[in-house]
Design a protein around this motif. Structure first.
Motif, short mmCIF file in Angstrom:
data_model
loop_
_atom_site.label_atom_id
_atom_site.label_comp_id
_atom_site.label_asym_id
_atom_site.label_seq_id
_atom_site.Cartn_x
_atom_site.Cartn_y
_atom_site.Cartn_z
N TYR A 139 0.20 8.40 -1.48
CA TYR A 139 -0.46 8.82 -2.71
C TYR A 139 -1.24 7.62 -3.24
CZ TYR A 139 3.00 12.35 -1.77
OH TYR A 139 3.77 13.29 -1.14
N LEU A 140 -2.49 7.54 -2.85
CA LEU A 140 -3.29 6.33 -3.01
C LEU A 140 -3.43 5.87 -4.45
CD1 LEU A 140 -6.04 7.04 -0.34
CD2 LEU A 140 -3.91 5.74 -0.09
N ASP A 141 -3.47 6.79 -5.40
CA ASP A 141 -3.63 6.38 -6.80
C ASP A 141 -2.44 5.58 -7.31
OD1 ASP A 141 -6.10 7.64 -6.88
OD2 ASP A 141 -5.29 9.49 -7.73
N GLU A 142 -1.23 5.87 -6.79
CA GLU A 142 -0.03 5.17 -7.23
C GLU A 142 0.50 4.19 -6.19
OE1 GLU A 142 1.00 8.95 -7.24
OE2 GLU A 142 -0.36 9.13 -8.92
N ALA A 143 -0.04 4.24 -5.00
CA ALA A 143 0.55 3.51 -3.87
C ALA A 143 0.43 2.00 -4.01
CB ALA A 143 -0.12 3.95 -2.57
N ASP A 144 1.48 1.34 -3.58
CA ASP A 144 1.47 -0.11 -3.45
C ASP A 144 0.63 -0.44 -2.23
OD1 ASP A 144 2.15 -2.72 -2.52
OD2 ASP A 144 4.02 -2.63 -3.67
N PRO A 145 -0.46 -1.18 -2.37
CA PRO A 145 -1.31 -1.50 -1.22
C PRO A 145 -0.55 -2.14 -0.06
CG PRO A 145 -2.45 -2.06 -3.22
CD PRO A 145 -1.04 -1.71 -3.62
N ASP A 146 0.43 -2.99 -0.37
CA ASP A 146 1.23 -3.59 0.70
C ASP A 146 2.00 -2.53 1.48
OD1 ASP A 146 0.38 -6.19 0.14
OD2 ASP A 146 2.06 -6.56 -1.22
N GLY A 147 2.49 -1.52 0.77
CA GLY A 147 3.21 -0.43 1.43
C GLY A 147 2.31 0.38 2.33
N VAL A 148 1.11 0.67 1.86
CA VAL A 148 0.17 1.45 2.67
C VAL A 148 -0.21 0.65 3.91
CG1 VAL A 148 -2.11 2.53 2.73
CG2 VAL A 148 -0.67 2.76 0.69
N ARG A 149 -0.49 -0.63 3.73
CA ARG A 149 -0.81 -1.46 4.90
C ARG A 149 0.37 -1.53 5.86
NH1 ARG A 149 -3.96 -4.21 0.88
NH2 ARG A 149 -2.17 -5.50 0.28
N ALA A 150 1.60 -1.62 5.35
CA ALA A 150 2.79 -1.65 6.21
C ALA A 150 2.91 -0.35 6.99
CB ALA A 150 4.04 -1.90 5.37
#
Length: 100
Positions: free
Chosen positions: A78-89
């Motif tokens: 959920y990109l609006d709330e997502a932690d960028p580090d989590g998405v990259r992981a």
């Protein structure tokens, strides 16, 4: 995290290529899905089932698994709330799983 940032990060990984459509771009390695944008606020990311629960626990506001994806190697980010580090992981996990 923006859809553009998702795309730039995915394309920074070796051998990842953009496919899909303008409305629903997707990134693949060896013709295997890594990440696909569902819409401007949601990305579907392939992740190993063995690592999915830990990802969900580490980033509970960033990811979810809708019932239709429970049996698949996927999470929704959920990109609006997502932690960028989590998405990259998660993208890293997908890339690692799919490049083999």
């Amino acid at each position: 995290m923006t859809p553009e940032e998702v795309g730039r990060y995915a394309e920074s990984l070796p051998q990842v290529k953009r496919k899909g459509t303008e409305q629903r771009p997707a990134w693949y390695v060896h013709d295997r899905l890594v990440v696909r944008l569902q819409d401007a606020g949601t990305a579907v990311i392939r992740v190993p089932l063995s690592k999915r629960e830990a990802l969900l626990e580490s980033y509970p506001d960033s990811f979810g698994v809708p019932p239709r994806m429970e049996a698949h190697h996927k999470v929704e980010a959920y990109l609006d709330e997502a932690d960028p580090d989590g998405v990259r992981a998660a993208i890293d996990l997908a890339w690692e799983m799919q490049r083999r």
